[in-house]
Scaffold this active site. Sequence first.
Site, PDB file in Angstrom:
ATOM      1  N   ASP A 102       0.478  -1.294  -0.105  1.00  0.00           N
ATOM      2  CA  ASP A 102       0.139  -0.005   0.251  1.00  0.00           C
ATOM      3  C   ASP A 102       0.846   1.159   0.070  1.00  0.00           C
ATOM      4  O   ASP A 102       0.747   2.359   0.949  1.00  0.00           O
ATOM      5  CB  ASP A 102      -0.989   0.390   1.216  1.00  0.00           C
ATOM      6  CG  ASP A 102      -1.835  -1.123   1.133  1.00  0.00           C
ATOM      7  OD1 ASP A 102      -2.184  -1.740   0.216  1.00  0.00           O
ATOM      8  OD2 ASP A 102      -1.508  -1.706   2.298  1.00  0.00           O
TER       9      ASP A 102
ATOM     10  N   GLN B 274       2.050  -6.472  -3.476  1.00  0.00           N
ATOM     11  CA  GLN B 274       2.262  -6.393  -2.066  1.00  0.00           C
ATOM     12  C   GLN B 274       3.834  -5.543  -1.749  1.00  0.00           C
ATOM     13  O   GLN B 274       4.079  -5.045  -2.321  1.00  0.00           O
ATOM     14  CB  GLN B 274       2.491  -8.179  -1.394  1.00  0.00           C
ATOM     15  CG  GLN B 274       1.402  -8.800  -1.535  1.00  0.00           C
ATOM     16  CD  GLN B 274       0.671  -9.311  -2.747  1.00  0.00           C
ATOM     17  OE1 GLN B 274       1.284 -10.513  -3.393  1.00  0.00           O
ATOM     18  NE2 GLN B 274      -0.106  -8.827  -3.133  1.00  0.00           N
TER      19      GLN B 274
ATOM     20  N   LYS C  37       2.021   2.119  -5.027  1.00  0.00           N
ATOM     21  CA  LYS C  37       2.850   1.123  -6.152  1.00  0.00           C
ATOM     22  C   LYS C  37       1.725   1.364  -7.392  1.00  0.00           C
ATOM     23  O   LYS C  37       2.897   2.041  -8.675  1.00  0.00           O
ATOM     24  CB  LYS C  37       2.814   0.092  -5.838  1.00  0.00           C
ATOM     25  CG  LYS C  37       4.140  -0.439  -4.993  1.00  0.00           C
ATOM     26  CD  LYS C  37       4.669  -2.152  -5.474  1.00  0.00           C
ATOM     27  CE  LYS C  37       3.136  -2.863  -4.822  1.00  0.00           C
ATOM     28  NZ  LYS C  37       2.686  -2.405  -3.455  1.00  0.00           N
TER      29      LYS C  37
ATOM     30  N   GLY D 272      -4.241  -5.003  -4.641  1.00  0.00           N
ATOM     31  CA  GLY D 272      -5.161  -3.904  -4.403  1.00  0.00           C
ATOM     32  C   GLY D 272      -4.475  -2.452  -5.462  1.00  0.00           C
ATOM     33  O   GLY D 272      -3.729  -2.266  -4.425  1.00  0.00           O
ATOM     34  N   HIS D 273      -4.167  -2.453  -6.809  1.00  0.00           N
ATOM     35  CA  HIS D 273      -3.826  -1.435  -6.638  1.00  0.00           C
ATOM     36  C   HIS D 273      -4.809  -0.114  -7.494  1.00  0.00           C
ATOM     37  O   HIS D 273      -5.507  -0.187  -8.053  1.00  0.00           O
ATOM     38  CB  HIS D 273      -2.795  -2.028  -7.990  1.00  0.00           C
ATOM     39  CG  HIS D 273      -1.609  -2.256  -8.209  1.00  0.00           C
ATOM     40  ND1 HIS D 273      -0.967  -2.807  -8.852  1.00  0.00           N
ATOM     41  CD2 HIS D 273      -1.045  -2.372  -7.056  1.00  0.00           C
ATOM     42  CE1 HIS D 273      -0.065  -3.157  -8.300  1.00  0.00           C
ATOM     43  NE2 HIS D 273      -0.100  -3.223  -7.113  1.00  0.00           N
TER      44      HIS D 273
HETATM   45  P1  IMP Z   1      -2.515 -13.169   1.900  1.00  0.00           P
HETATM   46  O1  IMP Z   1      -1.681 -12.631   0.899  1.00  0.00           O
HETATM   47  O2  IMP Z   1      -4.035 -13.248   2.391  1.00  0.00           O
HETATM   48  O3  IMP Z   1      -2.205 -14.932   2.304  1.00  0.00           O
HETATM   49  O4  IMP Z   1      -2.674 -12.637   2.802  1.00  0.00           O
HETATM   50  C1  IMP Z   1      -0.552 -12.077   3.444  1.00  0.00           C
HETATM   51  C2  IMP Z   1      -0.275 -10.818   5.023  1.00  0.00           C
HETATM   52  O5  IMP Z   1      -0.115  -9.811   4.000  1.00  0.00           O
HETATM   53  C3  IMP Z   1      -1.394 -10.218   5.105  1.00  0.00           C
HETATM   54  O6  IMP Z   1      -1.162  -9.787   6.561  1.00  0.00           O
HETATM   55  C4  IMP Z   1      -1.863  -9.585   4.322  1.00  0.00           C
HETATM   56  O7  IMP Z   1      -3.065  -8.664   4.669  1.00  0.00           O
HETATM   57  C5  IMP Z   1      -1.308  -8.901   3.853  1.00  0.00           C
HETATM   58  N1  IMP Z   1      -1.332  -8.551   2.029  1.00  0.00           N
HETATM   59  C6  IMP Z   1      -1.063  -9.104   0.964  1.00  0.00           C
HETATM   60  N2  IMP Z   1      -1.572  -8.526   0.100  1.00  0.00           N
HETATM   61  C7  IMP Z   1      -1.609  -7.656   0.495  1.00  0.00           C
HETATM   62  C8  IMP Z   1      -1.653  -6.154  -0.470  1.00  0.00           C
HETATM   63  O8  IMP Z   1      -1.766  -5.847  -1.777  1.00  0.00           O
HETATM   64  N3  IMP Z   1      -1.182  -5.321   0.286  1.00  0.00           N
HETATM   65  C9  IMP Z   1      -1.135  -5.717   2.062  1.00  0.00           C
HETATM   66  N4  IMP Z   1      -0.812  -6.140   2.033  1.00  0.00           N
HETATM   67  C10 IMP Z   1      -0.823  -7.130   1.706  1.00  0.00           C
END
Ligand code: IMP
Length: 424
Positions: free
Chosen positions: A13, A223, A16, A40-41
């Site tokens: 977040d 991420q 990007k 989420g972009h």
């Molecule tokens: P997962 O990717 O759904 O397995 O989540 C694992 C961890 O990564 C959690 O803390 C999510 O909140 C975090 N996470 C996954 N994708 C994103 C992203 O695009 N932005 C911020 N945090 C993310």
Amino acid sequence: MPSKVVVGVQWGDEGKGKVIDILASRADVVVRSQGGNNAGHTVKSGGEVYKLHLIPSGILYKGVKCYIGCGVVIDPQDILREIDGLSERGIDCSNLRIDPRAHIIMPWHRRLDGLSERALGESQIGTTGRGIGPCYMDKYERSGIRLYDLVHDEIFTRKAAAVGALKNRIITQIYGGEPLDVPAIIEEYREYAKRLAPYVDDVSVLTYNAIREGKDILFEGAQATLLDIDFGTYPFVTSSHPVSGGAAIGAGVGPGELGEIIGVAKAYTTRVGAGPFPTELNDETGDLIRNRGQEFGTTTGRPRRTGWFDAVLIRHAVRVNGLDCLAVNKFDTLSGLETLKVCVAYKKPDGTLLTEYPCDINELKDASPVYEEIGGFSGDISTCKAFDELPQACRDYIEFLEKFCGCPIKMVGVGPSREQVLER
Ligand code: IMP
């Protein structure tokens, strides 16, 4: 423009989407190489706001080719929803290609994501619940269903029936959950397969050929570094490699093809979900940053935790990504704060200083941040059109960050739109 990789360097977040959007408008090809619809972009373009989860941001530019590499996990229902949503808004998705090696998120992955989180109780990871972890688990267990399988009906039916039966045993017997209707899922996914088939192509070959033809390639990260399965705050991480090296494997090109590596950060720190966060502010300043910076998740709407800029964490990101430069966003959010703090080390209860990000997050639990302070800046900086127009105190803060991060800041974000990124 030579090839470029854009990676997040905090916990995601960092904005990007905006940086990627600027670079995508100058690229011929944009490639996504890891993660899934957990990303989420938010992109603001032509007065419109687009929320992209799986499709590369280049889709907003006519003629830009958008590739999703083998390192990405695909939720067929979600990607089709995204394609339909974009098409309804007049965005053509015919330039999209998805690698057949990419793994498919099945309903049991989502179900198991929820059940395993529930079983963890207070130790929950705080996943997005999109089935990302369970899908990568199957990939590495070598039992996953790939896009290639999905679009070959006989293979898909056989694999999905076998894997689905096994998953139902795990869902019911291990977690006490409700079983899934596997035959109905197979029927449903057959329809998705028909619609996805035209997009399937070998992204490794396509990207390689584009590089040979001298095209400008942008590798779009999702991420961020601290969510990397190895270099993040394990186990509070995602299940892929958001670091720059992940772009090579997840797109299917050699590391030498990646070009310039750009890390995106915020002028402060945020994180969603559980896990250690040494510079977290559980006070009025933290609330102010959250509200002013609109720090609520794009994918889940969850309020983000907020805190001061952590230079230890960024130095870790500079090293593991091989960053050439940083793009730092949201300086405008900090305007009006009297003092700004930057964490330069962590102090353990026994007085030991940690200057490198530790492997074990428990080392951070009782560690306190060691701050360097600098005077804040004030005024509306969101209208500044060039770096030199920024107040001196803001420029001092930027140089302060560069000094402690050991990396030049080449892009400075002063507001949500593309025009509010000052390039140095
Ligand atoms: P997962 O990717 O759904 O397995 O989540 C694992 C961890 O990564 C959690 O803390 C999510 O909140 C975090 N996470 C996954 N994708 C994103 C992203 O695009 N932005 C911020 N945090 C993310």
